[in-house]
Scaffold this motif. Structure first.
Motif, short mmCIF file in Angstrom:
data_model
loop_
_atom_site.label_atom_id
_atom_site.label_comp_id
_atom_site.label_asym_id
_atom_site.label_seq_id
_atom_site.Cartn_x
_atom_site.Cartn_y
_atom_site.Cartn_z
N LEU A 150 -7.03 33.34 44.85
CA LEU A 150 -6.60 33.71 46.21
C LEU A 150 -5.47 32.77 46.62
O LEU A 150 -5.69 31.58 46.81
N ASP A 151 -4.26 33.33 46.74
CA ASP A 151 -3.12 32.53 47.21
C ASP A 151 -2.94 32.79 48.70
O ASP A 151 -2.55 33.88 49.11
N LEU A 152 -3.26 31.76 49.51
CA LEU A 152 -3.09 31.88 50.97
C LEU A 152 -1.70 31.36 51.31
O LEU A 152 -1.53 30.19 51.64
N THR B 142 3.62 33.54 54.00
CA THR B 142 4.14 34.88 54.29
C THR B 142 3.25 36.00 53.74
O THR B 142 3.35 37.13 54.18
N LYS B 143 2.42 35.69 52.75
CA LYS B 143 1.57 36.74 52.19
C LYS B 143 0.26 36.15 51.65
O LYS B 143 0.22 34.99 51.24
N VAL B 144 -0.79 36.99 51.73
CA VAL B 144 -2.06 36.62 51.09
C VAL B 144 -2.17 37.49 49.85
O VAL B 144 -1.97 38.71 49.92
N LEU C 151 -4.36 22.54 44.36
CA LEU C 151 -3.02 22.34 44.90
C LEU C 151 -2.09 23.44 44.35
O LEU C 151 -2.02 23.65 43.14
N GLU C 152 -1.39 24.12 45.26
CA GLU C 152 -0.64 25.32 44.84
C GLU C 152 0.44 25.02 43.80
O GLU C 152 0.68 25.82 42.90
N SER C 153 1.11 23.87 43.92
CA SER C 153 2.17 23.60 42.96
C SER C 153 1.61 23.46 41.54
O SER C 153 2.27 23.80 40.56
N VAL D 121 9.61 23.52 41.03
CA VAL D 121 9.90 23.59 42.46
C VAL D 121 9.55 24.99 42.94
O VAL D 121 10.22 25.96 42.57
N ASP D 122 8.46 25.11 43.72
CA ASP D 122 8.01 26.41 44.23
C ASP D 122 8.54 26.55 45.65
O ASP D 122 8.00 25.95 46.59
N VAL D 123 9.61 27.34 45.79
CA VAL D 123 10.20 27.55 47.13
C VAL D 123 9.47 28.73 47.77
O VAL D 123 9.69 29.88 47.41
N SER E 96 3.50 33.47 41.27
CA SER E 96 3.17 32.37 40.35
C SER E 96 1.88 31.66 40.75
O SER E 96 1.04 31.36 39.90
N THR E 97 1.73 31.37 42.06
CA THR E 97 0.54 30.61 42.49
C THR E 97 -0.73 31.41 42.21
O THR E 97 -1.68 30.88 41.63
N ALA E 98 -0.75 32.68 42.63
CA ALA E 98 -1.97 33.49 42.44
C ALA E 98 -2.31 33.62 40.96
O ALA E 98 -3.47 33.48 40.56
MG LIG Z 1 3.30 30.09 48.00
#
Ligand SMILES: [Mg+2]
Ligand SMILES: Nc1ncnc2c1ncn2[C@@H]1O[C@H](COP(=O)(O)OP(=O)(O)OP(=O)(O)O)[C@@H](O)[C@H]1O
Length: 412
Positions: A10-12, A15-17, A186-188, A208-210, A370-372
């Motif tokens: 689950l990527d919170l 801008t998007k879930v 941690l998302e990164s 680098v996750d923008v 990428s995170t999800a």
């Molecule tokens: Mg993100």
């Protein structure tokens, strides 16, 4: 873990879930079986600011993924980011016992415990403790010392901490959607897992996750995580700059950015014009694309300059042989990689989550996922026991999961 078992990421995001369900297939393979994706309005700069809106978005994304996969989701591995994230390095040393002894798993755990014994303020929680290599007597750079002979064992760990309140708000929002939290990552680190190759981690690389609200950084060198940082700027700042400078509404600014935005002024034909809708019925105006590019370039340059500042905190920046991997939706803007290369003075590539799952839909091969994808991949590796020892799925991480149960229980 058996064939057919599933893991949910689950990527919170600001801008998007986004929810991804994967199942384990024969031969330790993995396949994505469900995806849910919905705009998010309950977070600012990566942090939950409206629990109710966040719960609604989580429920919607989970429901969508459940329908696609034909399963019920009970627990998720969720991401965390925000400017409240801090990190530090710490050293630990122990004696391996009387005389020359073989180093055991218990010794390895003991030296990590010694290294993590730093004073953490009561309002912060340890998220990750990642060993960066060991020394046995005077031999340095040992990845896993178990089985070696020695007298003195030393290690350096990278510790990531988060504000307890932010972690609890995430756990509370997920729980209110009737889902359990199995892990908080941690998302990164999750994004890095999805976009990096093993060789890049060894050679040295900065991810680098923008994102929309934050830009997350993770530096890997000689296979281990060396540095992590979160900058409170992202694609949403570019959108609001466009809205303010060109006097238009937020949704229009977002559309203009995604359809016509370019990061570098010199990439635009002089004389190219755009029609910008006015606010609340005001007449549209005509603006040159170079003007739009100048607005975008100024903000993106600021973002990459802050990334450079963080990178300079790592003493071996010059030896990051694999350069920089840009990911996150914010890097989709045309020319972002070129500008990053110019500011960071390193080779830059855009990273998309590929190769980790079979039957991946095209829409998932997008830097914004990428995170999800990383979260679900780490979940699968944790369960199948295929995670690297010095990755997150190490014995130390179980302590964090245990403590997380405590945080969740404390909510009820
Ligand atoms: Mg993100
Ligand atoms: N084609 C595109 N061109 C330019 N920008 C884009 C494009 N597509 C998405 N973006 C931008 O990417 C950002 C969202 O990226 P992403 O989905 O990675 O963020 P998030 O995960 O929701 O946020 P965060 O990680 O900061 O919490 C938005 O600001 C959006 O405007």
């Amino acid at each position: 873990m058996a064939v057919g078992d599933m893991v949910v990421g689950l990527d919170l995001g600001t801008t998007k879930v986004c929810v991804v369900i994967a199942e384990v297939t024969a031969g330790d393979g993995r396949r994505v079986i469900g995806v849910g994706h919905t705009p998010s309005d309950g977070l600012r700069r990566g942090v939950v600011v409206d629990v109710q809106k966040t719960v609604q978005a989580i429920s919607k994304a989970i429901h969508e993924a459940e329908l696609m996969a034909g399963v019920n989701v009970r627990s998720v591995c969720t991401g965390i980011t925000g400017e409240h994230i801090n990190s530090l390095d710490s050293l630990g040393a122990i004696g391996v016992g009387g005389g020359i002894q073989e180093i055991t798993v218990a010794d390895r755990d003991r030296v990590i415990d010694a290294a993590r014994a730093v004073a953490i303020p009561f309002d912060r929680e340890v998220l990750h403790v990642m060993p960066q290599g060991f020394s046995v007597d005077d031999r340095r750079g040992i990845r896993d010392p178990v089985g070696m002979f020695g007298v003195r064992l030393e290690t350096k760990v990278h510790i990531v901490t988060a504000a307890v309140t932010s972690v609890r708000n995430i756990c509370k929002s997920v729980q209110r959607a009737d889902i359990e939290v199995s892990d908080v990552v941690l998302e990164s680190l999750a994004s890095s897992r999805a976009v990096l190759g093993e060789e890049e981690r060894e050679m040295g690389v900065c991810v680098v996750d923008v994102g929309g609200g934050t830009t997350d950084i993770a530096v890997f060198d000689q296979g281990s995580v060396r540095q992590t940082a979160v900058i409170g700027l992202g694609g949403q700042n570019v959108t609001s700059d466009i809205a303010i400078c060109l006097r238009t509404g937020w949704p229009q600014a977002e559309l203009i950015k995604c359809q016509h935005g370019v990061v570098r002024e010199d990439a635009v034909q002089p004389g190219d014009k755009l029609e910008i809708p006015g606010i609340s019925g005001r007449a549209p105006t005509s603006v040159g694309r170079t003007e739009l590019a100048a607005i975008i370039e100024a903000r993106m340059e600021e973002v990459f300059s802050l990334v450079l500042r963080e990178l300079h905190r790592y003493p071996r920046t010059q030896s990051l042989g694999a350069g920089v991997v840009l990911t996150g939706g914010g890097c989709l803007i045309e020319g972002a990689a070129e500008l990053a290369e110019q500011v960071l003075k390193m080779p830059v590539r855009v990273g998309v989550p590929t190769g980790c799952f079979s039957g991946l839909e095209d829409r998932l091969m997008d830097p914004a996922f990428s995170t999800a994808m990383g979260l679900v991949l780490m979940g699968v590796e944790e369960l199948t026991g295929s995670a690297r020892y010095d990755d997150l799925a190490n014995p130390r991480y179980e302590d964090v999961a245990g403590r997380m149960k405590g945080w969740i229980e404390a909510l009820f």
